[in-house]
Write a protein that holds these residues in place. Sequence first.
Motif, PDB file in Angstrom:
ATOM      1  N   ILE A  25       0.803  -1.221   0.000  1.00 29.73           N
ATOM      2  CA  ILE A  25       0.000   0.000   0.000  1.00 29.73           C
ATOM      3  C   ILE A  25       0.838   1.275   0.000  1.00 29.73           C
ATOM      4  O   ILE A  25       0.510   2.245  -0.655  1.00 29.73           O
ATOM      5  N   ALA A  26       1.936   1.272   0.744  1.00 35.37           N
ATOM      6  CA  ALA A  26       2.649   2.530   0.988  1.00 35.37           C
ATOM      7  C   ALA A  26       3.966   2.655   0.235  1.00 35.37           C
ATOM      8  O   ALA A  26       4.767   3.538   0.555  1.00 35.37           O
ATOM      9  N   ASP A  27       4.231   1.810  -0.726  1.00 28.67           N
ATOM     10  CA  ASP A  27       5.468   1.888  -1.496  1.00 28.67           C
ATOM     11  C   ASP A  27       6.695   1.902  -0.576  1.00 28.67           C
ATOM     12  O   ASP A  27       7.590   2.724  -0.703  1.00 28.67           O
ATOM     13  N   ALA A  28       6.681   0.973   0.382  1.00 30.94           N
ATOM     14  CA  ALA A  28       7.780   0.855   1.333  1.00 30.94           C
ATOM     15  C   ALA A  28       8.480  -0.473   1.135  1.00 30.94           C
ATOM     16  O   ALA A  28       7.904  -1.421   0.604  1.00 30.94           O
ATOM     17  N   VAL A  29       9.711  -0.537   1.587  1.00 30.27           N
ATOM     18  CA  VAL A  29      10.434  -1.801   1.653  1.00 30.27           C
ATOM     19  C   VAL A  29      10.964  -1.911   3.084  1.00 30.27           C
ATOM     20  O   VAL A  29      11.529  -0.957   3.616  1.00 30.27           O
ATOM     21  N   VAL A  30      10.694  -3.043   3.711  1.00 34.10           N
ATOM     22  CA  VAL A  30      11.187  -3.266   5.065  1.00 34.10           C
ATOM     23  C   VAL A  30      12.624  -3.765   4.949  1.00 34.10           C
ATOM     24  O   VAL A  30      12.867  -4.850   4.430  1.00 34.10           O
ATOM     25  N   VAL A  31      13.565  -2.943   5.419  1.00 36.40           N
ATOM     26  CA  VAL A  31      14.984  -3.256   5.246  1.00 36.40           C
ATOM     27  C   VAL A  31      15.523  -4.155   6.349  1.00 36.40           C
ATOM     28  O   VAL A  31      16.523  -4.861   6.149  1.00 36.40           O
ATOM     29  N   ALA A  32      14.878  -4.136   7.509  1.00 35.07           N
ATOM     30  CA  ALA A  32      15.305  -4.972   8.634  1.00 35.07           C
ATOM     31  C   ALA A  32      14.245  -4.882   9.725  1.00 35.07           C
ATOM     32  O   ALA A  32      13.350  -4.034   9.675  1.00 35.07           O
ATOM     33  N   HIS A  33      14.372  -5.769  10.709  1.00 35.34           N
ATOM     34  CA  HIS A  33      13.460  -5.718  11.851  1.00 35.34           C
ATOM     35  C   HIS A  33      14.170  -6.231  13.087  1.00 35.34           C
ATOM     36  O   HIS A  33      15.203  -6.909  12.999  1.00 35.34           O
ATOM     37  N   ALA A  34      13.614  -5.880  14.235  1.00 33.92           N
ATOM     38  CA  ALA A  34      14.137  -6.348  15.515  1.00 33.92           C
ATOM     39  C   ALA A  34      12.956  -6.674  16.412  1.00 33.92           C
ATOM     40  O   ALA A  34      11.868  -6.113  16.251  1.00 33.92           O
ATOM     41  N   SER A  35      13.183  -7.570  17.378  1.00 38.37           N
ATOM     42  CA  SER A  35      12.117  -7.920  18.313  1.00 38.37           C
ATOM     43  C   SER A  35      12.413  -7.424  19.729  1.00 38.37           C
ATOM     44  O   SER A  35      11.581  -7.567  20.613  1.00 38.37           O
ATOM     45  N   GLY A  36      13.587  -6.830  19.948  1.00 38.31           N
ATOM     46  CA  GLY A  36      13.941  -6.328  21.264  1.00 38.31           C
ATOM     47  C   GLY A  36      14.663  -4.999  21.193  1.00 38.31           C
ATOM     48  O   GLY A  36      15.191  -4.614  20.143  1.00 38.31           O
ATOM     49  N   GLU A  37      14.699  -4.308  22.312  1.00 35.29           N
ATOM     50  CA  GLU A  37      15.306  -2.975  22.378  1.00 35.29           C
ATOM     51  C   GLU A  37      16.798  -2.989  22.046  1.00 35.29           C
ATOM     52  O   GLU A  37      17.261  -2.185  21.220  1.00 35.29           O
ATOM     53  N   ASP A  38      17.569  -3.877  22.682  1.00 31.03           N
ATOM     54  CA  ASP A  38      19.024  -3.883  22.444  1.00 31.03           C
ATOM     55  C   ASP A  38      19.356  -4.157  20.983  1.00 31.03           C
ATOM     56  O   ASP A  38      20.202  -3.484  20.393  1.00 31.03           O
ATOM     57  N   GLU A  39      18.676  -5.141  20.398  1.00 32.18           N
ATOM     58  CA  GLU A  39      18.889  -5.479  18.984  1.00 32.18           C
ATOM     59  C   GLU A  39      18.560  -4.276  18.097  1.00 32.18           C
ATOM     60  O   GLU A  39      19.297  -3.949  17.159  1.00 32.18           O
ATOM     61  N   ALA A  40      17.451  -3.614  18.392  1.00 29.26           N
ATOM     62  CA  ALA A  40      17.020  -2.463  17.596  1.00 29.26           C
ATOM     63  C   ALA A  40      18.014  -1.309  17.698  1.00 29.26           C
ATOM     64  O   ALA A  40      18.399  -0.715  16.688  1.00 29.26           O
ATOM     65  N   VAL A  41      18.448  -1.011  18.914  1.00 27.23           N
ATOM     66  CA  VAL A  41      19.382   0.101  19.117  1.00 27.23           C
ATOM     67  C   VAL A  41      20.711  -0.187  18.415  1.00 27.23           C
ATOM     68  O   VAL A  41      21.275   0.693  17.757  1.00 27.23           O
TER      69      VAL A  41
END
Length: 126
Positions: A25-41
Amino acid sequence: MPFKTYLVEDNPVIRENLTGFLEDIADAVVVAHASGEDEAVRWLEGHRDAWDVAIVDLFLGQGNGLGVIDACRQRRADQKVVVLSNYATPDMRARSKALGADAFFDKSAEIEQLLDYCERLSHTHD
């Protein structure tokens, strides 16, 4: 050109569905993901220019989304941080905004508004 989205969501079903909605819908590509704060940071610190929008849940498998939002304070002006949470209380909205979130959406009631927001971003990103 699609805008690059980073997802911070610990529920794999929600993450997969959101990825599909954003890419369709939004012409986006998900480049990565994380499931926790430390991983995301860690990912955000190591990939400062690899994302245009970060979509962050507040309740994560490890840590919480407020720490992720805070870690985005030094982002470029055109990078957006969006909160998507079931815990959409006035206090959480205010705390997220104070830490630098650009938008806040209730996961159970405002998915359409999130998609509209992302679709508008995709048009300004062209």
